[in-house]
Design a protein around this motif. Structure first.
Motif, PDB file in Angstrom:
ATOM      1  N   ASP A   2       3.409  12.021  -4.877  1.00 20.22           N
ATOM      2  CA  ASP A   2       4.238  11.617  -6.014  1.00 20.22           C
ATOM      3  C   ASP A   2       4.178  10.094  -6.151  1.00 20.22           C
ATOM      4  O   ASP A   2       4.556   9.368  -5.252  1.00 20.22           O
ATOM      5  N   THR A   3       3.696   9.614  -7.294  1.00 15.80           N
ATOM      6  CA  THR A   3       3.546   8.170  -7.485  1.00 15.80           C
ATOM      7  C   THR A   3       4.869   7.476  -7.782  1.00 15.80           C
ATOM      8  O   THR A   3       4.935   6.251  -7.794  1.00 15.80           O
ATOM      9  N   ASP A   4       5.929   8.238  -8.058  1.00 16.90           N
ATOM     10  CA  ASP A   4       7.236   7.636  -8.295  1.00 16.90           C
ATOM     11  C   ASP A   4       7.976   7.316  -7.001  1.00 16.90           C
ATOM     12  O   ASP A   4       9.067   6.771  -7.029  1.00 16.90           O
ATOM     13  N   MET A   5       7.396   7.664  -5.883  1.00 18.38           N
ATOM     14  CA  MET A   5       8.066   7.465  -4.595  1.00 18.38           C
ATOM     15  C   MET A   5       7.409   6.321  -3.842  1.00 18.38           C
ATOM     16  O   MET A   5       6.190   6.169  -3.868  1.00 18.38           O
ATOM     17  N   THR A   6       8.216   5.514  -3.164  1.00 17.91           N
ATOM     18  CA  THR A   6       7.722   4.397  -2.384  1.00 17.91           C
ATOM     19  C   THR A   6       7.819   4.755  -0.908  1.00 17.91           C
ATOM     20  O   THR A   6       8.912   4.999  -0.399  1.00 17.91           O
TER      21      THR A   6
END
Length: 168
Positions: A2-6
């Motif tokens: 998931d690219t929205d997660m850091t």
């Protein structure tokens, strides 16, 4: 991924605490009787474990001044708080010996039972497990009570108290 997660290192205590805080939980106050009198502690680390036998668990931080009293308590009571009991939760999060201003009685096992809670579980210590910087305290329920009416539970999410909005 998931690219929205850091991503962050699980050893980063501040980031881990923040991520854990995204899991909203109910709020409880645990009470016991000590040689110095009644003692209370706010906890949101409560969970049911088993129906047969009836077991629950909660966790106490090792750094807490009240840890040892609760880890060694033979009897304790877990109170499920209503949305109107934020002051009670805040009070027992800060200190545990002053029950002034709260309506309570000795429960069936000797642990204080605070009036007005949504539910109360009187427990006998079943086991205590070391778990990092906390102890997991398991209790076997010997007496239980729930309020007769409906009521919203007090919730804790991302460092804030709250409740669900009423249904339309």
């Amino acid at each position: 991924m998931d690219t929205d997660m850091t991503p962050f290192a699980p050893t980063d205590g501040k980031a881990l605490r923040h991520a854990f805080g995204r899991f909203g939980t109910g709020v409880t106050v645990i009470t016991t009787r000590t040689a110095q009198g009644p003692l209370g502690m706010t906890a949101n680390s409560f969970s049911s474990v088993s129906l047969d036998p009836p077991l629950v668990l909660w966790s106490a931080a090792l750094r807490s001044k009240r840890h040892d009293a609760f880890a060694q308590a033979e009897q304790f009571c877990i109170h499920i708080l209503s949305a109107e009991q934020q002051a009670l939760a805040t009070h027992f999060a800060g200190q545990g010996h002053d029950f002034t201003g709260f309506n309570w009685d000795d429960g069936p096992t000797g642990a204080p039972q605070i009036a007005g809670c949504l539910a109360a579980f009187h427990c006998t210590r079943f086991d205590v497990h070391a778990a990092g910087d906390h102890s997991i305290i398991l209790g076997q329920i010997s007496h239980a009570a729930a309020c007769a009416g409906q009521g919203a539970g007090l919730l804790f999410d991302q460092g804030r108290f709250g409740a669900f909005a009423a249904k339309d």
